[in-house]
Scaffold this motif. Structure first.
Motif, short mmCIF file in Angstrom:
data_model
loop_
_atom_site.label_atom_id
_atom_site.label_comp_id
_atom_site.label_asym_id
_atom_site.label_seq_id
_atom_site.Cartn_x
_atom_site.Cartn_y
_atom_site.Cartn_z
N SER A 1 3.42 11.41 4.02
CA SER A 1 4.49 11.50 5.01
C SER A 1 5.06 10.12 5.28
O SER A 1 4.44 9.11 4.96
N LEU A 2 6.26 10.09 5.86
CA LEU A 2 6.84 8.85 6.34
C LEU A 2 6.68 8.83 7.85
O LEU A 2 7.26 9.65 8.56
N ILE A 3 5.87 7.90 8.32
CA ILE A 3 5.56 7.82 9.75
C ILE A 3 5.97 6.47 10.27
O ILE A 3 5.55 5.43 9.76
N ASN A 4 6.82 6.43 11.29
CA ASN A 4 7.19 5.17 11.90
C ASN A 4 5.97 4.55 12.58
O ASN A 4 5.16 5.26 13.17
N SER A 5 5.86 3.23 12.50
CA SER A 5 4.67 2.55 13.04
C SER A 5 4.55 2.67 14.55
O SER A 5 3.53 2.33 15.12
N GLY A 6 5.58 3.17 15.23
CA GLY A 6 5.53 3.33 16.68
C GLY A 6 5.08 4.71 17.11
O GLY A 6 5.34 5.11 18.24
N CYS A 7 4.41 5.44 16.22
CA CYS A 7 3.98 6.81 16.54
C CYS A 7 2.49 6.86 16.85
O CYS A 7 1.72 6.00 16.45
N TRP A 8 2.12 7.94 17.58
CA TRP A 8 0.71 8.20 17.87
C TRP A 8 0.38 9.60 17.37
O TRP A 8 0.92 10.59 17.87
N GLU B 1 1.50 16.47 7.55
CA GLU B 1 1.55 16.58 6.10
C GLU B 1 2.98 16.81 5.63
O GLU B 1 3.69 17.66 6.17
N ASN B 2 3.38 16.04 4.62
CA ASN B 2 4.72 16.16 4.03
C ASN B 2 5.81 16.21 5.09
O ASN B 2 6.67 17.10 5.08
N SER B 3 5.79 15.28 5.99
CA SER B 3 6.75 15.27 7.10
C SER B 3 7.29 13.87 7.35
O SER B 3 6.78 12.89 6.80
N ILE B 4 8.31 13.78 8.19
CA ILE B 4 8.92 12.50 8.55
C ILE B 4 8.98 12.39 10.06
O ILE B 4 9.55 13.26 10.73
N LEU B 5 8.37 11.33 10.60
CA LEU B 5 8.31 11.11 12.04
C LEU B 5 9.02 9.80 12.39
O LEU B 5 8.74 8.76 11.79
N PHE B 6 9.91 9.87 13.37
CA PHE B 6 10.61 8.68 13.85
C PHE B 6 9.77 7.98 14.94
O PHE B 6 8.65 8.42 15.26
N GLN B 7 10.32 6.91 15.51
CA GLN B 7 9.57 6.10 16.46
C GLN B 7 9.26 6.88 17.75
O GLN B 7 9.99 7.76 18.16
N HIS B 8 8.13 6.51 18.34
CA HIS B 8 7.70 7.03 19.64
C HIS B 8 7.39 8.53 19.63
O HIS B 8 7.47 9.20 20.67
N VAL B 9 7.04 9.05 18.47
CA VAL B 9 6.61 10.45 18.38
C VAL B 9 5.11 10.52 18.69
O VAL B 9 4.33 9.67 18.26
N GLY C 1 11.04 10.04 19.96
CA GLY C 1 10.61 10.47 21.28
C GLY C 1 10.07 11.88 21.38
O GLY C 1 9.77 12.35 22.49
N VAL C 2 9.89 12.57 20.27
CA VAL C 2 9.37 13.94 20.30
C VAL C 2 7.87 13.91 20.65
O VAL C 2 7.13 13.07 20.17
N LYS C 3 7.45 14.86 21.49
CA LYS C 3 6.05 15.01 21.82
C LYS C 3 5.61 16.44 21.53
O LYS C 3 6.25 17.40 21.98
N VAL C 4 4.55 16.57 20.76
CA VAL C 4 4.02 17.89 20.40
C VAL C 4 2.68 18.08 21.11
O VAL C 4 1.73 17.30 20.90
N MET D 1 14.75 17.77 17.67
CA MET D 1 15.71 16.77 18.12
C MET D 1 15.06 15.76 19.08
O MET D 1 13.97 15.98 19.60
N GLU D 2 15.79 14.70 19.34
CA GLU D 2 15.31 13.55 20.10
C GLU D 2 14.80 13.94 21.49
O GLU D 2 15.44 14.71 22.21
N ASN D 3 13.60 13.42 21.82
CA ASN D 3 12.98 13.52 23.15
C ASN D 3 12.59 14.95 23.58
O ASN D 3 12.31 15.19 24.75
#
Length: 377
Positions: free
Chosen positions: A288-295, A301-309, A325-328, A340-342
């Motif tokens: 996956s592509l994970i921004n370094s600002g994620c937790w 798996e096989n996903s793309i996460l932007f910052q602050h996810v 800014g998405v939170k699961v 979508m964002e946030n």
């Protein structure tokens, strides 16, 4: 001259509040970053960006153009809005009209050639190769083309050419295409020639003021020198939710030539000069592509996460795109969705979209609708 005013209606929720070129892409970028970076990597430092639909986010992203080395006193990037004095106070009525309304801007730079490009395509290209071919052929216009599968050719503007790639016919979405050379919407013009046709077209009340429908056919009728330039790299028009999702997933496919880490063709953005990394905290991440600002405390798996996810424990994310800014919440499953964002996904949420369906875009309204329907059930 970069056309970036597209509304992108077929992208639905993704472009509800922003222009298509400003939509998030690839973990930390915007779609327009590809075209802007192409200009930088091609040594183009004078750029007019034409905006129209919901331009605020796009204008903010471009700023003074510093990430793309376009913050210059001589040249640089200029945001060109409609409603100019020359237009008489009207919106752009077509791609050609957008250039016509900005003739004064172009003339003040006195160019010999003008490149017309779009801000809503995903590709990496050196425009110098196109310019060199244009000069060699002494062309009036050279159009970049890509070979598409025959079964898809009817979806594109198709160029019919001689063996030496001289264009003799242009068919806009033909039912029975004669070739599979599709226009990429990338035009290299000799400015004096183009200016004449733009001014004549502006006087034609029956014209739709479009390059593909009006300017190119007019040049063909006058037997001008029109040539096709073959491009063999990755290119995608992300005009639908499906194609947007596919283009993001292609970044995870090593067989594609598209790369965010190509040192010879850097991709720049206003966030930083570093691409998304395979970095997470305490979670499991697979391809996956994970921004370094994620937790990430769950599994991605096989996903793309932007910052602050944030992905809480017990949750599983598969073939999905999570905007900033998405939170699961805990114990949730998301498969083939674009969040979508946030947006905050409640715990114990289960959303799985089949491979034969278009990926689902979830914003606050869609989430509320789904939760309300679940309660009623």
């Amino acid at each position: 001259m970069l056309l970036a005013g597209g509304e992108g209606k077929r992208l639905g929720t993704l472009t509800k509040e922003v222009a298509k070129p400003a939509v998030h892409f690839g973990g930390k970028y915007r779609i327009i970053d590809f075209t802007l970076s192409n200009c930088t990597n091609s040594g183009i430092h004078t750029l007019g960006v034409m905006t129209q639909y919901s331009p605020l986010e796009l204008n903010k992203h471009i700023g003074n153009g510093k990430p793309w080395d376009l913050h210059r006193q001589d040249g640089g990037v200029t945001i060109l809005s409609p409603y100019t004095a020359q237009s008489g106070g009207s919106w752009y009525s077509g791609t050609a009209d957008a250039i016509f309304q900005n003739i004064h801007f172009i003339d003040q730079h006195d160019p010999e050639y003008v490149l017309v490009i779009s801000g809503d395509h995903i590709y990496q290209m050196d425009y110098n190769a196109l310019l060199n071919e244009h000069k060699r052929l002494k062309a009036d216009v050279t159009i970049s083309v890509i070979t598409v599968p025959w079964e898809e050719a009817s979806r594109f503007g198709i160029l019919n050419t001689t063996d030496d790639l001289r264009i003799y016919e242009f068919d806009e979405k033909p039912k029975e295409p004669k070739s599979n050379l599709a226009s990429m919407g990338i035009y290299m013009f000799t400015w004096k020639t183009l200016k004449t046709y733009l001014m004549d077209d502006a006087k034609n009340k029956y014209s739709s003021h479009d390059f593909g429908k009006d300017i190119i056919p007019a040049m063909l009728m006058d037997h001008r020198r029109l040539y096709a330039y073959r491009y063999s790299g990755y290119w995608k028009d992300v005009g639908t939710v499906q194609s947007y999702w596919e283009a993001n997933m292609d970044l995870l496919d090593e067989d594609w030539s598209l790369s965010l880490t190509n040192k010879n063709h850097r991709l720049y953005s206003n966030d930083s000069d570093f691409p998304p990394q395979f970095i997470a905290e305490k979670g499991k991440v697979k391809h996956s592509l994970i921004n370094s600002g994620c937790w990430v405390f769950g599994t991605v798996e096989n996903s793309i996460l932007f910052q602050h996810v944030v992905i809480e424990e017990g949750s599983y994310i598969y073939q999905s795109i999570l905007h900033p800014g998405v939170k699961v919440g805990k114990n949730s499953i998301l498969e083939r969705v674009i969040v979508m964002e946030n947006v905050e996904i409640p715990e114990n949420t289960y959303i799985r979209i089949g491979n034969d369906e278009e990926p689902l875009v979830i914003d606050e309204d869609k989430l509320y609708e789904m939760i309300h329907e679940k309660k009623e059930a």
